[in-house]
Design a protein around this motif. Sequence first.
Motif, PDB file in Angstrom:
ATOM      1  N   THR A   1       0.838  -1.203   0.000  1.00 28.67           N
ATOM      2  CA  THR A   1       0.000   0.000   0.000  1.00 28.67           C
ATOM      3  C   THR A   1       0.870   1.248   0.000  1.00 28.67           C
ATOM      4  OG1 THR A   1      -1.567  -1.251   1.362  1.00 28.67           O
ATOM      5  CG2 THR A   1      -1.979   1.091   1.098  1.00 28.67           C
ATOM      6  N   GLN A   2       1.962   1.197   0.764  1.00 25.04           N
ATOM      7  CA  GLN A   2       2.849   2.352   0.877  1.00 25.04           C
ATOM      8  C   GLN A   2       3.535   2.685  -0.448  1.00 25.04           C
ATOM      9  OE1 GLN A   2       3.492   4.379   3.879  1.00 25.04           O
ATOM     10  NE2 GLN A   2       1.480   3.422   4.077  1.00 25.04           N
ATOM     11  N   ILE A   3       3.733   1.690  -1.308  1.00 29.70           N
ATOM     12  CA  ILE A   3       4.369   1.939  -2.603  1.00 29.70           C
ATOM     13  C   ILE A   3       3.530   2.888  -3.463  1.00 29.70           C
ATOM     14  CG2 ILE A   3       4.956   0.849  -4.821  1.00 29.70           C
ATOM     15  CD1 ILE A   3       5.957  -1.538  -3.317  1.00 29.70           C
ATOM     16  N   GLU A   4       2.224   2.878  -3.235  1.00 28.47           N
ATOM     17  CA  GLU A   4       1.293   3.710  -4.012  1.00 28.47           C
ATOM     18  C   GLU A   4       1.416   3.420  -5.506  1.00 28.47           C
ATOM     19  OE1 GLU A   4       1.392   7.847  -3.061  1.00 28.47           O
ATOM     20  OE2 GLU A   4       0.905   7.523  -0.947  1.00 28.47           O
ATOM     21  N   LEU A   5       1.016   2.209  -5.871  1.00 25.96           N
ATOM     22  CA  LEU A   5       1.039   1.813  -7.284  1.00 25.96           C
ATOM     23  C   LEU A   5       0.080   2.642  -8.131  1.00 25.96           C
ATOM     24  CD1 LEU A   5       1.235  -2.063  -6.880  1.00 25.96           C
ATOM     25  CD2 LEU A   5       3.045  -0.542  -7.649  1.00 25.96           C
ATOM     26  N   SER A   6      -0.818   3.371  -7.462  1.00 20.51           N
ATOM     27  CA  SER A   6      -1.723   4.252  -8.201  1.00 20.51           C
ATOM     28  C   SER A   6      -0.942   5.313  -8.972  1.00 20.51           C
ATOM     29  CB  SER A   6      -2.717   4.921  -7.250  1.00 20.51           C
ATOM     30  OG  SER A   6      -2.041   5.595  -6.195  1.00 20.51           O
ATOM     31  N   ARG A   7       0.276   5.635  -8.509  1.00 18.45           N
ATOM     32  CA  ARG A   7       1.120   6.590  -9.244  1.00 18.45           C
ATOM     33  C   ARG A   7       1.522   6.013 -10.599  1.00 18.45           C
ATOM     34  NH1 ARG A   7       5.848   7.015  -5.256  1.00 18.45           N
ATOM     35  NH2 ARG A   7       6.873   7.933  -7.085  1.00 18.45           N
ATOM     36  N   ILE A   8       1.833   4.713 -10.631  1.00 15.76           N
ATOM     37  CA  ILE A   8       2.188   4.060 -11.901  1.00 15.76           C
ATOM     38  C   ILE A   8       0.944   3.959 -12.782  1.00 15.76           C
ATOM     39  CG2 ILE A   8       3.165   1.985 -12.963  1.00 15.76           C
ATOM     40  CD1 ILE A   8       4.543   1.397 -10.302  1.00 15.76           C
ATOM     41  N   LYS A   9      -0.186   3.646 -12.160  1.00 13.59           N
ATOM     42  CA  LYS A   9      -1.435   3.481 -12.908  1.00 13.59           C
ATOM     43  C   LYS A   9      -1.843   4.768 -13.605  1.00 13.59           C
ATOM     44  CE  LYS A   9      -6.136   1.700 -12.314  1.00 13.59           C
ATOM     45  NZ  LYS A   9      -7.107   1.128 -11.335  1.00 13.59           N
ATOM     46  N   SER A  10      -1.585   5.902 -12.964  1.00 16.58           N
ATOM     47  CA  SER A  10      -2.013   7.189 -13.518  1.00 16.58           C
ATOM     48  C   SER A  10      -1.017   7.762 -14.526  1.00 16.58           C
ATOM     49  CB  SER A  10      -2.225   8.201 -12.390  1.00 16.58           C
ATOM     50  OG  SER A  10      -1.018   8.424 -11.681  1.00 16.58           O
ATOM     51  N   ASP A  11       0.162   7.140 -14.665  1.00 14.69           N
ATOM     52  CA  ASP A  11       1.168   7.649 -15.603  1.00 14.69           C
ATOM     53  C   ASP A  11       0.692   7.470 -17.044  1.00 14.69           C
ATOM     54  OD1 ASP A  11       4.134   8.493 -16.072  1.00 14.69           O
ATOM     55  OD2 ASP A  11       3.844   6.734 -17.356  1.00 14.69           O
ATOM     56  N   LYS A  12       0.803   8.519 -17.845  1.00  9.57           N
ATOM     57  CA  LYS A  12       0.360   8.494 -19.247  1.00  9.57           C
ATOM     58  C   LYS A  12       1.540   8.664 -20.199  1.00  9.57           C
ATOM     59  CE  LYS A  12      -3.886   8.291 -17.785  1.00  9.57           C
ATOM     60  NZ  LYS A  12      -4.621   7.004 -17.822  1.00  9.57           N
ATOM     61  N   GLY A  13       2.678   8.098 -19.831  1.00  3.91           N
ATOM     62  CA  GLY A  13       3.877   8.231 -20.642  1.00  3.91           C
ATOM     63  C   GLY A  13       3.890   7.322 -21.858  1.00  3.91           C
ATOM     64  N   LYS A  14       5.058   7.096 -22.405  1.00  2.53           N
ATOM     65  CA  LYS A  14       5.216   6.348 -23.647  1.00  2.53           C
ATOM     66  C   LYS A  14       4.742   4.912 -23.514  1.00  2.53           C
ATOM     67  CE  LYS A  14       8.758   4.841 -26.954  1.00  2.53           C
ATOM     68  NZ  LYS A  14      10.195   4.864 -27.292  1.00  2.53           N
ATOM     69  N   HIS A  15       5.024   4.274 -22.371  1.00  2.00           N
ATOM     70  CA  HIS A  15       4.699   2.860 -22.191  1.00  2.00           C
ATOM     71  C   HIS A  15       3.665   2.658 -21.087  1.00  2.00           C
ATOM     72  CE1 HIS A  15       7.813   1.608 -24.929  1.00  2.00           C
ATOM     73  NE2 HIS A  15       8.747   2.213 -24.230  1.00  2.00           N
ATOM     74  N   ASN A  16       2.907   1.578 -21.215  1.00  2.00           N
ATOM     75  CA  ASN A  16       1.914   1.209 -20.209  1.00  2.00           C
ATOM     76  C   ASN A  16       2.588   0.339 -19.146  1.00  2.00           C
ATOM     77  OD1 ASN A  16      -0.322   0.483 -18.723  1.00  2.00           O
ATOM     78  ND2 ASN A  16      -1.160  -0.894 -20.271  1.00  2.00           N
ATOM     79  N   TYR A  17       3.325   0.993 -18.238  1.00  2.43           N
ATOM     80  CA  TYR A  17       4.055   0.239 -17.225  1.00  2.43           C
ATOM     81  C   TYR A  17       3.118  -0.430 -16.227  1.00  2.43           C
ATOM     82  CZ  TYR A  17       8.422   2.234 -18.931  1.00  2.43           C
ATOM     83  OH  TYR A  17       9.499   2.564 -19.710  1.00  2.43           O
ATOM     84  N   TYR A  18       1.953   0.147 -16.005  1.00  6.48           N
ATOM     85  CA  TYR A  18       1.010  -0.494 -15.087  1.00  6.48           C
ATOM     86  C   TYR A  18       0.525  -1.822 -15.663  1.00  6.48           C
ATOM     87  CZ  TYR A  18      -2.916  -1.175 -11.913  1.00  6.48           C
ATOM     88  OH  TYR A  18      -3.788  -1.702 -10.991  1.00  6.48           O
ATOM     89  N   GLY A  19       0.191  -1.835 -16.948  1.00  2.00           N
ATOM     90  CA  GLY A  19      -0.203  -3.090 -17.588  1.00  2.00           C
ATOM     91  C   GLY A  19       0.922  -4.108 -17.574  1.00  2.00           C
ATOM     92  N   LEU A  20       2.155  -3.624 -17.708  1.00  5.88           N
ATOM     93  CA  LEU A  20       3.313  -4.517 -17.687  1.00  5.88           C
ATOM     94  C   LEU A  20       3.426  -5.247 -16.362  1.00  5.88           C
ATOM     95  CD1 LEU A  20       5.955  -5.668 -18.808  1.00  5.88           C
ATOM     96  CD2 LEU A  20       7.091  -3.541 -18.113  1.00  5.88           C
ATOM     97  N   LEU A  21       3.072  -4.589 -15.257  1.00  4.88           N
ATOM     98  CA  LEU A  21       3.116  -5.259 -13.957  1.00  4.88           C
ATOM     99  C   LEU A  21       2.344  -6.569 -13.996  1.00  4.88           C
ATOM    100  CD1 LEU A  21       2.581  -2.361 -11.381  1.00  4.88           C
ATOM    101  CD2 LEU A  21       4.730  -3.263 -12.273  1.00  4.88           C
ATOM    102  N   PHE A  22       1.239  -6.575 -14.723  1.00  7.30           N
ATOM    103  CA  PHE A  22       0.364  -7.748 -14.789  1.00  7.30           C
ATOM    104  C   PHE A  22       0.662  -8.629 -16.005  1.00  7.30           C
ATOM    105  CE2 PHE A  22      -1.694  -4.560 -12.247  1.00  7.30           C
ATOM    106  CZ  PHE A  22      -2.227  -5.265 -11.186  1.00  7.30           C
ATOM    107  N   GLY A  23       1.808  -8.392 -16.650  1.00  3.65           N
ATOM    108  CA  GLY A  23       2.237  -9.272 -17.731  1.00  3.65           C
ATOM    109  C   GLY A  23       1.906  -8.826 -19.132  1.00  3.65           C
TER     110      GLY A  23
END
Length: 252
Positions: A181-203
């Motif tokens: 929870t402390q990592i705050e993965l919501s920060r990665i989820k909200s990133d709109k950069g070149k790559h979908n790093y949040y989707g990458l977390l799940f493969g």
Amino acid sequence: SPNNSSIRQFFSDTDKACEYVSKHRKVSNIYFGIASRKDNTSGEKSNCNELGALFIDIDCGSKGHKKASIFSTKEAALQFINRIGFPRPSIIVDSGNGYHLYWLLETAVRLDDKKQVEFLEKSMKNLSAIYGGDSTIDVSRIFRVPETLNFKSEDPEICTIIEADYNKRYSLMELSNHPLTQIELSRIKSDKGKHNYYGLLFGDTTDFETNDRSEIDQSLITFLVKEGYSDEEIKLIFINYSTTGKFSEHND
């Protein structure tokens, strides 16, 4: 009802609520307010009284959803729920097209303090990001009642409790202070950069122009370092999430 008309009812008697659900459960979508309400004037956040559980909603596949889900199937979502290193939900509900997860609290939280409400919603936002859930994190949220039918798809799906331990209760601090929870993965989820790093977390590697797993993982690590994540946090992410799958094969 399936024709989009709606009725709202308030109950102070559990038996009467159950009678109402039993009468309508095969002909209408039935939802309940997870937080209790102060009175019968409204279902709005301003009228919410106490919250007895943290909760999230996980969509699966495309049936019954307006946008693509993190998980292509319910089986994939359940596998993730079973392997993630986070305290086990007290209740897991198959909503028909996904899952509702509830973490029962040792003590219900009063909702008359704006800062407390904001803290609860931030905690559930982070929880949802951990599990690949959606944005249904406001304390006034309504969820589908188990043992009723989900009419969102052409063939109605039954909403069922698949696991429940009503003695499994957590303190709010235990959940909100967990390392994930402390990592705050919501920060990665909200990133709109070149790559979908949040989707990458799940493969999901479809957003990358290479099939080289080392290169993709290194790209994620570089992104996380730039975002200020520590070595310990980055390792925790790779331990709990599949990414390309290479770390799980060589986790030394």
